[in-house]
Design a protein around this motif. Structure first.
Motif, mmCIF file in Angstrom:
data_model
loop_
_atom_site.group_PDB
_atom_site.id
_atom_site.type_symbol
_atom_site.label_atom_id
_atom_site.label_comp_id
_atom_site.label_asym_id
_atom_site.label_seq_id
_atom_site.Cartn_x
_atom_site.Cartn_y
_atom_site.Cartn_z
ATOM 1 N N PHE A 107 0.816 -1.217 0.000
ATOM 2 C CA PHE A 107 0.000 0.000 0.000
ATOM 3 C C PHE A 107 0.849 1.265 0.000
ATOM 4 C CE2 PHE A 107 -3.485 -2.739 1.641
ATOM 5 C CZ PHE A 107 -4.405 -2.449 0.643
ATOM 6 N N LEU A 108 2.038 1.216 0.579
ATOM 7 C CA LEU A 108 2.908 2.386 0.549
ATOM 8 C C LEU A 108 3.515 2.617 -0.832
ATOM 9 C CD1 LEU A 108 4.879 2.331 3.920
ATOM 10 C CD2 LEU A 108 3.235 4.014 3.145
ATOM 11 N N ILE A 109 3.873 1.536 -1.512
ATOM 12 C CA ILE A 109 4.501 1.670 -2.832
ATOM 13 C C ILE A 109 3.479 2.021 -3.899
ATOM 14 C CG2 ILE A 109 5.707 0.364 -4.630
ATOM 15 C CD1 ILE A 109 7.159 -1.100 -2.339
ATOM 16 N N ASN A 110 2.288 1.425 -3.814
ATOM 17 C CA ASN A 110 1.271 1.647 -4.836
ATOM 18 C C ASN A 110 -0.061 1.996 -4.164
ATOM 19 O OD1 ASN A 110 -0.124 1.754 -7.210
ATOM 20 N ND2 ASN A 110 -0.103 -0.446 -7.582
ATOM 21 N N PRO A 111 -0.231 3.228 -3.673
ATOM 22 C CA PRO A 111 -1.468 3.564 -2.957
ATOM 23 C C PRO A 111 -2.680 3.668 -3.877
ATOM 24 C CG PRO A 111 -0.114 5.506 -3.155
ATOM 25 C CD PRO A 111 0.700 4.349 -3.681
ATOM 26 N N SER A 112 -2.489 3.864 -5.149
ATOM 27 C CA SER A 112 -3.625 4.004 -6.060
ATOM 28 C C SER A 112 -3.962 2.688 -6.731
ATOM 29 C CB SER A 112 -3.316 5.070 -7.117
ATOM 30 O OG SER A 112 -2.189 4.664 -7.867
ATOM 31 N N ALA A 113 -3.765 1.580 -6.025
ATOM 32 C CA ALA A 113 -4.030 0.263 -6.607
ATOM 33 C C ALA A 113 -5.506 0.084 -6.942
ATOM 34 C CB ALA A 113 -3.587 -0.826 -5.641
ATOM 35 N N GLY A 114 -6.388 0.722 -6.170
ATOM 36 C CA GLY A 114 -7.820 0.600 -6.429
ATOM 37 C C GLY A 114 -8.296 1.543 -7.519
ATOM 38 N N GLY A 115 -7.540 2.577 -7.831
ATOM 39 C CA GLY A 115 -7.920 3.521 -8.865
ATOM 40 C C GLY A 115 -8.965 4.521 -8.422
ATOM 41 N N TYR A 116 -9.064 4.800 -7.116
ATOM 42 C CA TYR A 116 -10.066 5.735 -6.614
ATOM 43 C C TYR A 116 -9.464 7.124 -6.500
ATOM 44 C CZ TYR A 116 -12.465 1.421 -5.520
ATOM 45 O OH TYR A 116 -13.055 0.206 -5.604
ATOM 46 N N GLY A 117 -10.175 8.038 -5.863
ATOM 47 C CA GLY A 117 -9.736 9.427 -5.758
ATOM 48 C C GLY A 117 -8.654 9.634 -4.722
ATOM 49 N N ASN A 118 -8.372 10.902 -4.451
ATOM 50 C CA ASN A 118 -7.284 11.262 -3.539
ATOM 51 C C ASN A 118 -7.532 10.827 -2.111
ATOM 52 O OD1 ASN A 118 -5.666 12.343 -5.464
ATOM 53 N ND2 ASN A 118 -6.403 14.454 -5.197
ATOM 54 N N ILE A 119 -8.787 10.874 -1.667
ATOM 55 C CA ILE A 119 -9.089 10.475 -0.288
ATOM 56 C C ILE A 119 -8.771 8.998 -0.096
ATOM 57 C CG2 ILE A 119 -10.921 10.242 1.434
ATOM 58 C CD1 ILE A 119 -10.120 13.105 0.917
ATOM 59 N N ASN A 167 -6.618 7.298 -1.785
ATOM 60 C CA ASN A 167 -5.161 7.147 -1.824
ATOM 61 C C ASN A 167 -4.537 7.508 -0.480
ATOM 62 O OD1 ASN A 167 -5.328 6.372 -4.458
ATOM 63 N ND2 ASN A 167 -4.697 8.342 -5.308
ATOM 64 N N MET A 168 -5.031 8.561 0.149
ATOM 65 C CA MET A 168 -4.515 8.951 1.458
ATOM 66 C C MET A 168 -4.822 7.864 2.502
ATOM 67 S SD MET A 168 -2.955 11.651 0.971
ATOM 68 C CE MET A 168 -2.788 12.888 2.188
ATOM 69 N N HIS A 169 -6.001 7.285 2.394
ATOM 70 C CA HIS A 169 -6.363 6.213 3.308
ATOM 71 C C HIS A 169 -5.444 5.007 3.089
ATOM 72 C CE1 HIS A 169 -8.817 3.792 5.923
ATOM 73 N NE2 HIS A 169 -8.926 2.872 4.980
ATOM 74 N N ALA A 170 -5.173 4.675 1.837
ATOM 75 C CA ALA A 170 -4.278 3.551 1.537
ATOM 76 C C ALA A 170 -2.876 3.818 2.075
ATOM 77 C CB ALA A 170 -4.237 3.296 0.034
ATOM 78 N N LEU A 171 -2.404 5.053 1.982
ATOM 79 C CA LEU A 171 -1.097 5.396 2.533
ATOM 80 C C LEU A 171 -1.089 5.250 4.058
ATOM 81 C CD1 LEU A 171 -0.092 8.493 0.381
ATOM 82 C CD2 LEU A 171 1.083 6.295 0.482
ATOM 83 N N ALA A 172 -2.167 5.684 4.707
ATOM 84 C CA ALA A 172 -2.241 5.571 6.164
ATOM 85 C C ALA A 172 -2.273 4.102 6.598
ATOM 86 C CB ALA A 172 -3.460 6.311 6.687
#
Length: 113
Positions: free
Chosen positions: A74-86, A88-93
């Motif tokens: 999740f840190l390397i590829n936070p946009s794996a789901g292809g959703y919006g910025n929120i 992506n921020m959740h995936a990073l957290a």
């Protein structure tokens, strides 16, 4: 080579000759409830502690590696789901939390004893 002294057999009660399971921490025989010699009690407690320690070490290492792998994904590829910025921020957290938890568990599993 075994001697005739009944106390040398760590797996048998000296009073009734009943089998004593290894890892049993009780000071009494499971069949006749006679007091067991100190050598048998110490041996059984030591083997129980060794098994518990090996099990917890293996569990810490396994859980640590799994959490670390998922967190790094999740840190390397936070946009794996292809959703919006929120999202992506959740995936990073989530990735950050899992990476830290995995590192802590891995460290607990491989610490020197």
């Amino acid at each position: 080579m075994q001697t005739s002294d009944p106390a040398t057999n760590l797996y048998q009660c000296p009073a009734c000759r009943a089998a004593i399971p290894s890892g049993r921490s009780s000071a009494k025989c499971p069949k006749c409830y006679a007091d067991l010699p100190k050598a048998i009690i110490d041996s059984n407690r030591a083997s129980a502690n060794a098994r518990e320690e090996r099990g917890s070490t293996a569990a810490c290492v396994a859980l640590g590696l799994v959490a670390l792998a998922i967190g790094l994904y999740f840190l390397i590829n936070p946009s794996a789901g292809g959703y919006g910025n929120i999202a992506n921020m959740h995936a990073l957290a989530v990735g950050q939390a899992l990476t830290i938890a995995g590192a802590v568990l891995l460290g607990l599993g491989i610490r020197p004893r």
